[in-house]
Design a protein around this motif. Structure first.
Motif, short mmCIF file in Angstrom:
data_model
loop_
_atom_site.label_atom_id
_atom_site.label_comp_id
_atom_site.label_asym_id
_atom_site.label_seq_id
_atom_site.Cartn_x
_atom_site.Cartn_y
_atom_site.Cartn_z
N GLY A 60 0.86 -1.18 0.00
CA GLY A 60 0.00 0.00 0.00
C GLY A 60 0.89 1.22 0.00
O GLY A 60 1.90 1.26 0.69
N VAL A 61 0.54 2.23 -0.80
CA VAL A 61 1.35 3.43 -0.90
C VAL A 61 0.44 4.65 -0.93
O VAL A 61 -0.62 4.63 -1.56
N ASN A 62 0.85 5.69 -0.22
CA ASN A 62 0.11 6.94 -0.23
C ASN A 62 0.04 7.46 -1.66
O ASN A 62 1.07 7.60 -2.33
N ALA A 63 -1.14 7.75 -2.14
CA ALA A 63 -1.33 8.19 -3.53
C ALA A 63 -0.58 9.48 -3.85
O ALA A 63 -0.25 9.73 -5.01
N GLN A 64 -0.28 10.28 -2.84
CA GLN A 64 0.44 11.54 -3.06
C GLN A 64 1.95 11.33 -3.21
O GLN A 64 2.66 12.24 -3.63
N ASP A 65 2.43 10.15 -2.87
CA ASP A 65 3.87 9.86 -2.94
C ASP A 65 4.23 9.40 -4.36
O ASP A 65 4.47 8.22 -4.62
N ALA A 66 4.27 10.35 -5.27
CA ALA A 66 4.48 10.06 -6.70
C ALA A 66 5.80 9.34 -6.95
O ALA A 66 5.86 8.45 -7.81
N ARG A 67 6.83 9.70 -6.22
CA ARG A 67 8.14 9.07 -6.41
C ARG A 67 8.07 7.58 -6.08
O ARG A 67 8.60 6.74 -6.81
N ALA A 68 7.39 7.23 -5.00
CA ALA A 68 7.27 5.83 -4.62
C ALA A 68 6.40 5.06 -5.62
O ALA A 68 6.76 3.95 -6.02
N VAL A 69 5.29 5.64 -6.03
CA VAL A 69 4.40 4.98 -6.99
C VAL A 69 5.16 4.69 -8.28
O VAL A 69 5.09 3.58 -8.82
N LYS A 70 5.91 5.65 -8.76
CA LYS A 70 6.70 5.49 -9.99
C LYS A 70 7.73 4.36 -9.82
O LYS A 70 7.90 3.52 -10.71
N SER A 71 8.40 4.32 -8.69
CA SER A 71 9.40 3.30 -8.42
C SER A 71 8.78 1.91 -8.38
O SER A 71 9.33 0.95 -8.93
N TYR A 72 7.62 1.78 -7.72
CA TYR A 72 6.96 0.48 -7.64
C TYR A 72 6.53 0.01 -9.03
O TYR A 72 6.65 -1.18 -9.35
N LYS A 73 6.03 0.92 -9.86
CA LYS A 73 5.64 0.55 -11.22
C LYS A 73 6.85 0.06 -12.01
O LYS A 73 6.78 -0.94 -12.72
N LYS A 74 7.98 0.74 -11.86
CA LYS A 74 9.22 0.32 -12.54
C LYS A 74 9.65 -1.07 -12.06
O LYS A 74 10.28 -1.82 -12.80
N SER A 75 9.32 -1.40 -10.82
CA SER A 75 9.68 -2.69 -10.25
C SER A 75 8.70 -3.79 -10.60
O SER A 75 8.84 -4.92 -10.15
N GLY A 76 7.67 -3.47 -11.39
CA GLY A 76 6.72 -4.48 -11.85
C GLY A 76 5.41 -4.55 -11.09
O GLY A 76 4.55 -5.37 -11.41
N PHE A 77 5.23 -3.70 -10.09
CA PHE A 77 3.98 -3.70 -9.34
C PHE A 77 2.86 -3.08 -10.18
O PHE A 77 3.10 -2.13 -10.93
N VAL A 78 1.66 -3.63 -10.04
CA VAL A 78 0.50 -3.20 -10.79
C VAL A 78 -0.54 -2.64 -9.81
O VAL A 78 -0.76 -3.22 -8.74
#
Length: 185
Positions: free
Chosen positions: A134-152
């Motif tokens: 789970g990631v705070n929707a406002q944490d754009a840097r984390a969301v981007k990193s997780y997507k790069k790591s294959g998370f959907v």
């Protein structure tokens, strides 16, 4: 010495067992740093060493939690924590959590490399089928990193986090074993 043992190693980071000494040093400082905890559940009240030690004991004695100290490969300094929590051995499902608390380590790809190491460990060593987070929707840097790591992205929990005088959505994300294996091809 346990701080010298590299359990999982990448190019720029290695993961080792978290120790009681780690709690007394950087972790206590990180959990009270508003910039570090800005998007997290932590940080809503001052941290106490006895609370961190209680969490540490619970994790160490649990077969449902595995937590690592994240260390920089170049100098061995402790820069964060990461781990798998609420491991369900029957359904092969777990939750991933990470905190890179050393602000001098931000923006250098350490978090993404740590995520790759832990996800590989989850699928290849523990035989997990799903790693969620789970990631705070406002944490754009984390969301981007997780997507790069294959998370959907799976969905959104609306206004579930209260921090900084506001309610925030949490994005639920996951990576499945099949997606991980496809990414290796």
């Amino acid at each position: 010495m346990i701080a010298d043992i590299k359990f999982l190693a990448g190019k720029n980071v290695f993961l080792r067992a978290l120790t009681r000494e780690d709690l007394k040093g950087p972790m206590l400082k990180w959990t009270d740093d508003d910039e570090v905890t800005h998007y997290m559940y932590r940080g809503w009240r001052p941290s106490r060493l006895d609370e961190l030690e209680k969490d540490f004991e619970t994790t160490v004695n649990s077969d449902k939690d595995i937590e690592f100290a994240v260390c920089a490969q170049d100098d061995g300094r402790h820069i964060g924590v990461a781990g798998l929590h609420e491991i369900d051995w029957l359904t092969r499902n777990t939750e991933y959590r990470i905190m890179i608390g050393d602000k001098t380590a931000w923006g250098k790809g350490y978090g993404q490399e740590t995520t790759a190491l832990v996800v590989k460990y989850a699928f290849e060593k523990l035989n997990m089928n799903r790693v969620g987070l789970g990631v705070n929707a406002q944490d754009a840097r984390a969301v981007k990193s997780y997507k790069k790591s294959g998370f959907v992205k799976e969905g959104v929990l609306r206004q579930v986090v209260f921090r900084n005088s506001a309610y925030y959505d949490a994005i639920c994300m996951s990576i499945l074993r099949s997606e991980y294996e496809d990414s290796k091809k």
